[in-house]
Scaffold this motif. Structure first.
Motif, mmCIF file in Angstrom:
data_model
loop_
_atom_site.group_PDB
_atom_site.id
_atom_site.type_symbol
_atom_site.label_atom_id
_atom_site.label_comp_id
_atom_site.label_asym_id
_atom_site.label_seq_id
_atom_site.Cartn_x
_atom_site.Cartn_y
_atom_site.Cartn_z
ATOM 1 N N GLY A 306 -1.380 1.108 0.941
ATOM 2 C CA GLY A 306 -1.887 1.462 2.266
ATOM 3 C C GLY A 306 -1.222 0.627 3.340
ATOM 4 O O GLY A 306 -1.442 -0.568 3.403
ATOM 5 N N PRO A 307 -0.396 1.251 4.167
ATOM 6 C CA PRO A 307 0.238 0.459 5.226
ATOM 7 C C PRO A 307 -0.827 -0.100 6.147
ATOM 8 O O PRO A 307 -1.773 0.596 6.496
ATOM 9 C CB PRO A 307 1.126 1.462 5.952
ATOM 10 C CG PRO A 307 1.272 2.606 5.016
ATOM 11 C CD PRO A 307 0.025 2.646 4.205
ATOM 12 N N MET A 308 -0.658 -1.361 6.536
ATOM 13 C CA MET A 308 -1.668 -2.075 7.296
ATOM 14 C C MET A 308 -2.033 -1.325 8.573
ATOM 15 O O MET A 308 -1.195 -1.098 9.423
ATOM 16 C CB MET A 308 -1.134 -3.460 7.627
ATOM 17 C CG MET A 308 -2.178 -4.446 8.022
ATOM 18 S SD MET A 308 -1.457 -6.092 8.055
ATOM 19 C CE MET A 308 -1.235 -6.344 9.794
ATOM 20 N N GLY A 309 -3.281 -0.939 8.677
ATOM 21 C CA GLY A 309 -3.774 -0.347 9.913
ATOM 22 C C GLY A 309 -3.264 1.040 10.211
ATOM 23 O O GLY A 309 -3.396 1.516 11.320
ATOM 24 N N ALA A 310 -2.664 1.711 9.217
ATOM 25 C CA ALA A 310 -2.102 3.033 9.487
ATOM 26 C C ALA A 310 -2.917 4.123 8.810
ATOM 27 O O ALA A 310 -2.464 5.235 8.650
ATOM 28 C CB ALA A 310 -0.656 3.088 9.025
ATOM 29 N N LYS A 314 -1.184 9.790 9.584
ATOM 30 C CA LYS A 314 -0.344 10.275 8.489
ATOM 31 C C LYS A 314 -0.796 9.866 7.074
ATOM 32 O O LYS A 314 -0.833 8.709 6.738
ATOM 33 C CB LYS A 314 1.091 9.724 8.634
ATOM 34 C CG LYS A 314 1.606 9.730 10.018
ATOM 35 C CD LYS A 314 2.624 8.597 10.158
ATOM 36 C CE LYS A 314 2.884 8.310 11.613
ATOM 37 N NZ LYS A 314 3.717 7.167 11.823
ATOM 38 N N VAL B 254 -7.301 -5.809 12.049
ATOM 39 C CA VAL B 254 -5.955 -5.345 11.761
ATOM 40 C C VAL B 254 -5.301 -4.839 13.038
ATOM 41 O O VAL B 254 -5.863 -4.021 13.755
ATOM 42 C CB VAL B 254 -5.996 -4.222 10.705
ATOM 43 C CG1 VAL B 254 -4.640 -3.590 10.547
ATOM 44 C CG2 VAL B 254 -6.489 -4.783 9.384
ATOM 45 N N VAL B 379 2.527 -6.054 4.645
ATOM 46 C CA VAL B 379 1.887 -4.994 5.429
ATOM 47 C C VAL B 379 1.720 -3.710 4.625
ATOM 48 O O VAL B 379 1.419 -2.662 5.176
ATOM 49 C CB VAL B 379 2.665 -4.696 6.735
ATOM 50 C CG1 VAL B 379 2.535 -5.851 7.694
ATOM 51 C CG2 VAL B 379 4.117 -4.391 6.460
ATOM 52 N N GLY B 380 1.888 -3.794 3.309
ATOM 53 C CA GLY B 380 1.579 -2.650 2.465
ATOM 54 C C GLY B 380 2.558 -1.499 2.565
ATOM 55 O O GLY B 380 2.165 -0.338 2.490
#
Lengths: 318, 440
Positions: A306-310, A314, B254, B379-380
Motif C-alpha cells: 500500500g503506497p503511503m497515503g495513496a 487509484k 500520513v 513509502v510502500g
C-alpha cells in the motif's frame, strides 16, 4: 592530488552503499542447504541416488550451455543451474533410469527456464516443471519406489506411504520416525528432518521469509484435520516439507510481496490436500505448486504494497 | 508479542551499518578558503548577479538577486574581490549554473546589514530577520526557510518537529552541533515557537544518539523551554529522518502524495537550520557557513564548519588528503548524496557530508523477484515493478503506481541483491513524467 583523483574518479548516483546480500550469495547458500537432504538421500539409497544426482547436474549444465549458445549469450556460469539440478534430482525416485533423469534436466532448463527468458523470467519452477513432465510421460518408472538400503543394496520395489503401502500403523510413532529420517520409501530427499534442517538454515540466514513455508505447512495440517486425517502424517509424508522450504520460497516463481506469498502458500496447501484426498495422484505437491505458479502474475496484480497515503486514489487493475 | 514484533522488525530492517566514525571529533573551523564558488541558484530558482567582476565585497553582502521577492537574499560568504563568473554543472539539479567566484582578501570583514533583535520583536520582524539572513534548510533539501515559515504562519501548526535524526550512515554533523551548541538550538526553537505557535514541539533524535538526551534536557531547562519541548529518541532505520516518515512516526499522520507537511499540521526543521535561525536573530549573523562531516577514505576524519562555496579540495586537504584507493567523493550522505566530478566542486548549503569512498562498481545481474526492495521501501512502493516499467519506457504505468511518492532515499538499491540501480531507473521515470507535465 586533484588531477590524480580526476583520472580514477567515478561518477555514480546514490546510494553509494549497498547491503551485503548478493544474488550469488543467496543461491550459494541455497545450494549448500540442498546438500543436506542430498547427503541424506545418498546415505539412504546409496549409488541409486548418487547417480541420479550426478546425471542431473551434468545434464543441467549441458542444457544451460546449449541454451546460451543458441541464444548467443555469454557462457557465464549461473548458480541457478545447479540449484535446479539438485531440486530436480532430489524430487526423483532413486533408481530412476538415468536417461529419464537427463531428459528431465534438459526439459527443465531448456523449456521451462530458458524458453521463457532465463533466470528471473520463468513462470514455472524449472525443477517442478520437469518433474511434472516426467510424471506425465513416464508414469511407471516415476512411481516405482525402492526400499532404502544404503550402498550396494539390491533395489527392492515397494509402495510409497502415501499410497497406503507401508507396514507401519498410520499415526504410529514408527511411521513418523521413518518419514523424518527417510526410512520410508520415497523420492531421494524423503527424509523430512534433513529438509527441515536445510530450510531452517535458510530462514535463520534470512535467505527466505519464514511466513510462506509456515503458511503452507499450517494449511496442509488444518485441511488434514478437517478431513479427519492425521495432520502430522500429511505434513511429513510426500513432498510437503521439501515444497515448503525449497519450492514455495523460490522467489522467481512466487509473488513478489509477502502477503501475496502467503496467499500463494495457502492456495498451494489447499490444492495439495485436495489432490491427495480427492484426486487420483497420491502426492499433490508438484501440481499444487505449479498451478499456483501459474496464478502468480494474477496474485501480483492484486496484492501490492500500500503506497503511503495513496489508498483513496487509484487501486485495482490498471 | 514482543518476540513477534522483533521478528517483523528484523525482517524489515536493512542491516545498514551506521559508520558514525566521527562522533568524537569536535567541530573545527576550516581556515578561510582562498576562493569560494557560489552557484547562483537556490532551490531551483536562478539569481542574477548584482556584483560585477572586480568589485570588492564584504562577508554577508548581497551579490545576487532573485526575481521572486520571497526568495532569500544571496550573500558573499567571504570578503574579497569578485574574480569572475564560471559555468558549472550542478550535480544535484543536473543543470548548468552560472556561478560567481570570490577571491578572499583574508580579512573576513562583515557587512553590517542586519542587526540582532530579541524575542520581544513581533512575528513579522522575526520572519523578516529570517529572510534577511538568507537561510535555506540545511538538512539536505535546501528549501528557503522564510517561505516555509511564512506558510506555516497562516496555518494551525499542531506539531513543530526539530529533526536531529541524521539517519544517513557516516554523517555526524548534527550530532556534534546538538552536543556543542545545545543552547543556541534551544534559542532557535524559541524563535520558531513564537512564529508558528505550535501545540507541541518535538526534538527528534536517533536512538544511536541517546547520550544526547541528558545534555539537551539540561539546555532546554536552562533556556526556559523545558516544559514545552519533548525530546524523543527514535529507532533509526534509514530513512527514518525523512520529513514524511518522521511526521508519520511522531504524529501517526500520513502526508499523502502531493501533500505538504502543513496539511497535517506539521512543520519540520533540521537542527542546523535552527542554529542558523538563532544566530540570525540574536547575533545578527547571516548564513555563510555550515557544519559538514568529512569522513570515509580521508586521513583525518573531522566535523568542520566551512564557508559555503569552499572548494571540496580545501576541506579534504585540511583533513590530510585522500587515501590512495579513493574512487569517489560524495557530496552529501552515502544514500542520497551525489558524486563530485572534480575536487574543485564547491561545498553547497545542501551538502551535509563529504564522503570519500572506493571506486568499486556493483555488478548488475537479473532481477530474481526476491522482494527485498519492497520490504525496504519506506513509502510502500514496489521498486522492482517500477524498474520494469521504467526500463520498458512505460512511464504512465509508473504514474499509476504512485511513483511520485518516491523521494530517492536509496533503500531499494541498497537492498537489491542483484545490484540493480533501482533508484536510478525510478529517477529516470520521474524526470520523464515531470518533463511531460512541463511541456503539456
Amino acid at each position: 592530488m586533484n588531477s590524480a583523483f580526476k583520472d580514477k574518479s567515478r561518477l555514480t548516483t546514490g546510494p553509494h552503499l549497498w547491503g551485503g546480500f548478493s544474488t550469488n550469495r543467496i543461491m550459494l547458500i541455497t545450494l549448500a542447504t540442498l546438500l543436506i537432504p542430498a547427503a541424506g538421500g545418498v546415505y539412504q539409497y546409496g549409488e541409486q541416488a548418487l547417480w541420479v544426482i550426478v546425471v542431473c547436474i551434468v545434464a543441467c549444465y549441458a542444457a544451460d550451455i546449449l541454451c546460451r549458445k543458441l541464444r548467443g549469450q555469454p557462457l557465464r556460469p549461473d548458480m541457478g543451474t545447479p540449484i535446479t539440478a539438485l531440486l530436480l534430482a532430489l524430487s526423483l525416485p532413486p533408481g530412476l533410469p538415468l536417461w529419464i533423469a537427463a531428459l528431465g534436466s534438459f526439459f527443465g532448463i531448456c523449456i521451462v527456464k530458458e524458453a521463457f527468458g532465463g533466470l528471473g523470467q520463468n513462470i514455472f519452477n524449472p525443477a517442478l516443471g520437469a518433474r511434472a513432465f516426467l510424471l506425465a510421460s513416464f508414469a511407471a518408472p516415476m512411481t516405482r519406489w525402492i526400499e532404502p538400503g544404503g550402498f550396494g543394496a539390491d533395489a527392492i520395489t515397494t509402495a510409497s506411504p502415501l499410497a497406503g503401502g507401508t507396514a507401519a500403523e498410520p499415526g504410529g510413532l514408527e511411521l513418523y520416525q521413518a518419514l523424518l529420517f527417510g526410512d520410508a520409501p520415497g523420492v531421494i530427499a524423503s527424509g523430512a528432518l534433513f529438509l527441515m534442517v536445510g530450510g531452517l538454515i535458510l530462514v535463520i540466514l534470512r535467505i527466505v521469509d519464514f511466513r510462506a513455508p509456515v503458511a503452507y505447512i499450517v494449511s496442509v495440517a488444518l485441511i488434514a484435520l478437517a478431513f479427519g486425517e492425521d495432520p502430522a502424517f500429511h505434513v511429513l509424508a510426500g513432498g510437503v516439507i521439501f515444497g515448503a522450504f525449497f519450492f514455495i520460497t523460490d522467489p522467481v516463481t512466487t509473488p513478489v510481496h509477502w502477503p501475496g506469498r502467503v496467499i500463494f502458500a495457502v492456495g498451494a496447501g489447499v490444492l495439495t490436500m485436495l489432490i491427495r484426498l480427492l484426486g487420483a495422484a497420491p502426492d499433490g505437491v508438484t501440481y499444487a505448486i505449479l498451478i499456483m505458479n501459474a496464478l502468480t502474475p494474477l496474485i501480483d496484480r492484486y496484492i501490492k504494497p500500500g503506497p503511503m497515503g495513496a489508498k483513496e486514489v487509484k487501486s485495482g487493475p490498471a | 508479542m514482543k518476540f513477534i514484533s522483533s521478528l517483523t522488525r528484523k525482517a524489515k530492517s536493512l542491516d545498514m551499518p551506521a559508520y558514525k566514525l566521527t562522533t568524537g571529533d569536535p567541530i573545527k573551523d576550516l581556515p578561510l578558503p582562498e576562493k569560494v564558488v557560489l552557484p547562483l541558484m537556490v532551490y531551483g530558482a536562478e539569481y542574477k548577479p548584482v556584483a560585477k567582476k572586480g568589485d570588492k565585497v564584504l562577508t554577508g553582502e548581497e551579490i545576487a538577486r532573485c526575481e521572486n521577492p520571497a526568495m532569500p537574499p544571496f550573500y558573499a560568504t567571504i570578503s574579497g574581490e569578485v574574480a569572475g563568473f564560471i559555468k558549472y554543472v550542478d550535480p544535484i539539479f543536473d543543470v548548468i549554473v552560472n556561478s560567481i567566484v570570490i577571491k578572499s582578501d583574508g580579512n573576513d570583514q562583515w557587512a553590517e546589514n542586519i542587526r540582532p533583535i530579541t524575542l520581544d520583536a513581533s512575528v513579522e520582524e522575526l520572519l523578516e530577520q529570517v529572510r534577511l539572513a538568507g537561510i535555506s534548510g540545511l538538512g539536505g533539501a535546501g528549501f528557503p526557510l522564510y517561505i516555509k515559515l511564512k506558510s506555516a504562519c497562516g496555518c494551525p501548526v499542531e506539531n513543530l518537529i526539530i529533526n536531529g535524526m541524521e539517519c544517513e550512515p557516516y554523517v555526524t554533523a548534527d550530532y556534534r552541533l546538538m552536543l556543542e551548541e545545545a543552547a543556541g538550538i534551544m534559542n532557535g526553537i524559541k524563535v520558531l515557537q513564537k512564529i508558528t505557535r505550535p501545540q507541541n514541539t518535538v526534538l527528534a533524535i536517533s536512538d544511536e544518539y541517546s547520550g544526547l538526551i541528558e545534555p539537551l534536557k539540561i539546555a532546554a531547562r536552562e533556556s526556559g523551554i523545558g516544559e514545552s519541548l519533548s525530546i524523543k529518541a527514535l529507532t533509526t532505520i534509514h530513512p527514518s529522518g525523512a520529513e514524511k516518515i518522521l511526521i508519520k512516526t511522531i504524529t501517526g499522520k500520513v502526508v499523502g502524495p502531493g501533500k505538504l507537511p502543513l496539511d497535517v499540521g506539521a512543520s519540520v526543521h533540521n537542527t542546523g537550520t535552527i542554529k542558523a535561525v538563532s544566530d540570525a536573530v540574536f547575533k545578527g549573523r547571516s548564513l555563510v557557513d555550515r557544519v559538514i562531516t568529512v569522513t570515509g577514505k580521508v586521513k583525518k576524519r573531522a566535523n568542520l564548519r566551512v564557508r559555503i562555496g569552499t572548494p571540496v579540495i580545501d576541506a579534504i586537504e585540511y583533513c590530510g588528503g585522500l587515501d590512495d584507493d579513493t574512487g569517489r567523493v560524495v557530496l552529501g550522505g552515502p544514500m542520497t548524496g551525489k558524486t563530485a566530478y572534480s575536487l574543485d566542486h564547491p561545498i553547497t548549503a545542501r551538502a551535509i557530508c563529504l564522503l570519500a569512498l572506493n571506486g568499486h562498481k556493483r555488478q548488475e545481474s537479473a532481477c530474481i523477484r526476491c522482494g527485498r526492495c519492497i520490504a525496504a521501501c519506506p513509502v510502500g512502493l514496489a521498486p522492482a515493478e517500477l524498474f520494469r516499467y521504467s526500463r520498458a519506457g512505460k512511464f504512465e504505468d509508473c504514474e499509476k503506481e504512485n511513483i511520485e511518492l518516491c523521494f530517492d532515499c536509496g533503500n531499494c538499491s541498497f537492498a537489491c541483491p542483484s545490484g540493480i540501480p533501482l533508484v536510478q531507473y525510478i529517477r529516470v521515470a520521474k524526470r520523464e513524467i515531470m518533463l511531460k507535465k512541463v511541456t503539456a
